[in-house]
Motif scaffolding. Structure first.
Motif, PDB file in Angstrom:
ATOM      1  N   GLN A   1      21.170  58.257  11.098  1.00  0.00           N
ATOM      2  CA  GLN A   1      22.517  58.794  10.902  1.00  0.00           C
ATOM      3  C   GLN A   1      23.547  57.675  10.831  1.00  0.00           C
ATOM      4  OE1 GLN A   1      22.800  61.487  14.215  1.00  0.00           O
ATOM      5  NE2 GLN A   1      21.986  63.224  13.039  1.00  0.00           N
ATOM      6  N   ILE A   2      23.394  56.644  11.651  1.00  0.00           N
ATOM      7  CA  ILE A   2      24.329  55.517  11.622  1.00  0.00           C
ATOM      8  C   ILE A   2      24.247  54.797  10.278  1.00  0.00           C
ATOM      9  CG2 ILE A   2      24.748  53.209  12.606  1.00  0.00           C
ATOM     10  CD1 ILE A   2      24.090  54.424  15.354  1.00  0.00           C
ATOM     11  N   ASP A   3      23.024  54.597   9.791  1.00  0.00           N
ATOM     12  CA  ASP A   3      22.865  53.958   8.476  1.00  0.00           C
ATOM     13  C   ASP A   3      23.525  54.789   7.381  1.00  0.00           C
ATOM     14  OD1 ASP A   3      21.508  51.771   9.448  1.00  0.00           O
ATOM     15  OD2 ASP A   3      19.509  52.581   8.996  1.00  0.00           O
ATOM     16  N   LEU A   4      23.349  56.101   7.456  1.00  0.00           N
ATOM     17  CA  LEU A   4      23.953  56.994   6.463  1.00  0.00           C
ATOM     18  C   LEU A   4      25.473  56.917   6.518  1.00  0.00           C
ATOM     19  CD1 LEU A   4      23.465  59.157   4.307  1.00  0.00           C
ATOM     20  CD2 LEU A   4      23.497  60.850   6.142  1.00  0.00           C
ATOM     21  N   LEU A   5      26.024  56.943   7.729  1.00  0.00           N
ATOM     22  CA  LEU A   5      27.483  56.846   7.869  1.00  0.00           C
ATOM     23  C   LEU A   5      28.005  55.503   7.367  1.00  0.00           C
ATOM     24  CD1 LEU A   5      28.055  58.566  11.329  1.00  0.00           C
ATOM     25  CD2 LEU A   5      28.761  59.395   9.085  1.00  0.00           C
ATOM     26  N   LEU A   6      27.291  54.412   7.639  1.00  0.00           N
ATOM     27  CA  LEU A   6      27.719  53.102   7.143  1.00  0.00           C
ATOM     28  C   LEU A   6      27.704  53.071   5.618  1.00  0.00           C
ATOM     29  CD1 LEU A   6      26.028  50.620   9.645  1.00  0.00           C
ATOM     30  CD2 LEU A   6      28.455  51.076   9.353  1.00  0.00           C
ATOM     31  N   ASN A   7      26.696  53.677   5.023  1.00  0.00           N
ATOM     32  CA  ASN A   7      26.648  53.747   3.557  1.00  0.00           C
ATOM     33  C   ASN A   7      27.815  54.559   3.003  1.00  0.00           C
ATOM     34  OD1 ASN A   7      24.343  52.201   3.401  1.00  0.00           O
ATOM     35  ND2 ASN A   7      22.949  53.949   3.299  1.00  0.00           N
ATOM     36  N   MET A   8      28.150  55.675   3.685  1.00  0.00           N
ATOM     37  CA  MET A   8      29.269  56.506   3.234  1.00  0.00           C
ATOM     38  C   MET A   8      30.589  55.747   3.356  1.00  0.00           C
ATOM     39  SD  MET A   8      28.087  60.145   4.890  1.00  0.00           S
ATOM     40  CE  MET A   8      29.587  61.014   4.511  1.00  0.00           C
ATOM     41  N   VAL A   9      30.768  55.005   4.459  1.00  0.00           N
ATOM     42  CA  VAL A   9      31.998  54.227   4.636  1.00  0.00           C
ATOM     43  C   VAL A   9      32.093  53.134   3.576  1.00  0.00           C
ATOM     44  CG1 VAL A   9      33.132  52.570   6.192  1.00  0.00           C
ATOM     45  CG2 VAL A   9      32.272  54.734   7.086  1.00  0.00           C
ATOM     46  N   THR A  10      30.963  52.475   3.306  1.00  0.00           N
ATOM     47  CA  THR A  10      30.956  51.423   2.287  1.00  0.00           C
ATOM     48  C   THR A  10      31.304  51.995   0.918  1.00  0.00           C
ATOM     49  OG1 THR A  10      29.251  50.255   3.544  1.00  0.00           O
ATOM     50  CG2 THR A  10      29.545  49.608   1.239  1.00  0.00           C
ATOM     51  N   GLU A  11      30.707  53.141   0.571  1.00  0.00           N
ATOM     52  CA  GLU A  11      30.991  53.769  -0.713  1.00  0.00           C
ATOM     53  C   GLU A  11      32.460  54.175  -0.817  1.00  0.00           C
ATOM     54  OE1 GLU A  11      29.506  57.622  -3.346  1.00  0.00           O
ATOM     55  OE2 GLU A  11      28.448  57.069  -1.512  1.00  0.00           O
ATOM     56  N   HIS A  12      32.992  54.728   0.264  1.00  0.00           N
ATOM     57  CA  HIS A  12      34.393  55.138   0.284  1.00  0.00           C
ATOM     58  C   HIS A  12      35.311  53.926   0.141  1.00  0.00           C
ATOM     59  CE1 HIS A  12      37.687  57.862   1.073  1.00  0.00           C
ATOM     60  NE2 HIS A  12      38.130  57.043   2.022  1.00  0.00           N
ATOM     61  N   SER A  13      34.969  52.823   0.806  1.00  0.00           N
ATOM     62  CA  SER A  13      35.778  51.600   0.710  1.00  0.00           C
ATOM     63  C   SER A  13      35.780  51.060  -0.712  1.00  0.00           C
ATOM     64  CB  SER A  13      35.245  50.522   1.657  1.00  0.00           C
ATOM     65  OG  SER A  13      35.317  50.942   2.993  1.00  0.00           O
ATOM     66  N   VAL A  14      34.619  51.089  -1.351  1.00  0.00           N
ATOM     67  CA  VAL A  14      34.537  50.614  -2.742  1.00  0.00           C
ATOM     68  C   VAL A  14      35.385  51.498  -3.647  1.00  0.00           C
ATOM     69  CG1 VAL A  14      32.943  50.370  -4.706  1.00  0.00           C
ATOM     70  CG2 VAL A  14      32.304  49.486  -2.453  1.00  0.00           C
ATOM     71  N   ASN A  15      35.312  52.827  -3.448  1.00  0.00           N
ATOM     72  CA  ASN A  15      36.125  53.750  -4.262  1.00  0.00           C
ATOM     73  C   ASN A  15      37.621  53.489  -4.072  1.00  0.00           C
ATOM     74  OD1 ASN A  15      33.969  55.031  -5.451  1.00  0.00           O
ATOM     75  ND2 ASN A  15      33.862  56.645  -3.898  1.00  0.00           N
ATOM     76  N   ILE A  16      38.040  53.248  -2.870  1.00  0.00           N
ATOM     77  CA  ILE A  16      39.454  52.978  -2.596  1.00  0.00           C
ATOM     78  C   ILE A  16      39.879  51.688  -3.283  1.00  0.00           C
ATOM     79  CG2 ILE A  16      41.081  52.295  -0.764  1.00  0.00           C
ATOM     80  CD1 ILE A  16      39.769  54.371   1.015  1.00  0.00           C
ATOM     81  N   GLN A  17      39.032  50.642  -3.193  1.00  0.00           N
ATOM     82  CA  GLN A  17      39.381  49.380  -3.855  1.00  0.00           C
ATOM     83  C   GLN A  17      39.483  49.563  -5.373  1.00  0.00           C
ATOM     84  OE1 GLN A  17      36.478  46.504  -2.610  1.00  0.00           O
ATOM     85  NE2 GLN A  17      37.420  46.210  -0.582  1.00  0.00           N
ATOM     86  N   LEU A  18      38.571  50.352  -5.961  1.00  0.00           N
ATOM     87  CA  LEU A  18      38.640  50.612  -7.406  1.00  0.00           C
ATOM     88  C   LEU A  18      39.925  51.352  -7.766  1.00  0.00           C
ATOM     89  CD1 LEU A  18      34.955  51.587  -8.294  1.00  0.00           C
ATOM     90  CD2 LEU A  18      36.208  49.531  -8.962  1.00  0.00           C
ATOM     91  N   LEU A  19      40.272  52.355  -6.955  1.00  0.00           N
ATOM     92  CA  LEU A  19      41.514  53.100  -7.222  1.00  0.00           C
ATOM     93  C   LEU A  19      42.734  52.205  -7.086  1.00  0.00           C
ATOM     94  CD1 LEU A  19      40.738  56.510  -5.468  1.00  0.00           C
ATOM     95  CD2 LEU A  19      40.886  56.056  -7.927  1.00  0.00           C
ATOM     96  N   GLU A  20      42.735  51.318  -6.098  1.00  0.00           N
ATOM     97  CA  GLU A  20      43.869  50.405  -5.927  1.00  0.00           C
ATOM     98  C   GLU A  20      43.987  49.473  -7.129  1.00  0.00           C
ATOM     99  OE1 GLU A  20      43.083  48.522  -2.159  1.00  0.00           O
ATOM    100  OE2 GLU A  20      44.067  50.100  -1.014  1.00  0.00           O
ATOM    101  N   ARG A  21      42.862  48.982  -7.643  1.00  0.00           N
ATOM    102  CA  ARG A  21      42.906  48.101  -8.821  1.00  0.00           C
ATOM    103  C   ARG A  21      43.410  48.867 -10.046  1.00  0.00           C
ATOM    104  NH1 ARG A  21      37.159  44.938  -8.192  1.00  0.00           N
ATOM    105  NH2 ARG A  21      37.759  43.702  -6.383  1.00  0.00           N
ATOM    106  N   GLN A  22      42.931  50.122 -10.199  1.00  0.00           N
ATOM    107  CA  GLN A  22      43.396  50.918 -11.339  1.00  0.00           C
ATOM    108  C   GLN A  22      44.893  51.184 -11.233  1.00  0.00           C
ATOM    109  OE1 GLN A  22      41.034  54.464 -11.408  1.00  0.00           O
ATOM    110  NE2 GLN A  22      39.222  53.425 -12.264  1.00  0.00           N
ATOM    111  N   LEU A  23      45.332  51.486 -10.022  1.00  0.00           N
ATOM    112  CA  LEU A  23      46.760  51.726  -9.812  1.00  0.00           C
ATOM    113  C   LEU A  23      47.563  50.458 -10.101  1.00  0.00           C
ATOM    114  CD1 LEU A  23      48.889  53.775  -8.909  1.00  0.00           C
ATOM    115  CD2 LEU A  23      48.549  52.962  -6.586  1.00  0.00           C
TER     116      LEU A  23
END
Length: 126
Positions: free
Chosen positions: A97-119
């Motif tokens: 579960q911890i590994d899954l949550l870390l993967n979800m946080v990493t994916e979310h962080s990458v999505n936020i960085q992509l959105l910030e660059r697009q913005l």
């Protein structure tokens, strides 16, 4: 002059004794017994030394003192082993579960960085 008279105390020498053995080694060896087998040689068969108390006991086996186990000890050991395996399974599930949550946080962080660059690129072109 001596204390008890003129004669000096000189005890007689004892005659030499012949050394005799309790067992006839040639007979024993011809029957196939070895010195390493005292239970065969002397007819002695004994258990290792044991000490038993209310809480348990110990026995001297193979050059070391070992704990004696009772049926209650074996049942307690089986119960603890079962509990240990359950806890290991829970631990593995939590690690997954911890590994899954870390993967979800990493994916979310990458999505936020992509959105910030697009913005940032849209704001820069406007």
């Amino acid at each position: 002059m001596g204390l008890f008279g003129a004669a000096k105390f000189e005890p007689k020498k004892a005659p030499e004794r012949k050394a005799t053995s309790m067992t006839n080694l040639s007979t024993i060896r011809s029957q196939g017994f070895e010195a390493a087998d005292p239970h065969k040689e002397f007819g002695v068969d004994y258990d290792p030394p044991r000490l038993e108390t209310e809480e348990g006991g110990v026995a001297f086996e193979a050059g070391q003192w070992t704990l004696l186990e009772s049926e209650a000890d074996r049942a307690e050991l089986r119960r603890l082993e079962a509990e240990n395996s359950q806890l290991e399974e829970k631990n593995n599930l939590i690690a997954l579960q911890i590994d899954l949550l870390l993967n979800m946080v990493t994916e979310h962080s990458v999505n936020i960085q992509l959105l910030e660059r697009q913005l940032a690129t849209r704001v820069g072109f406007s």
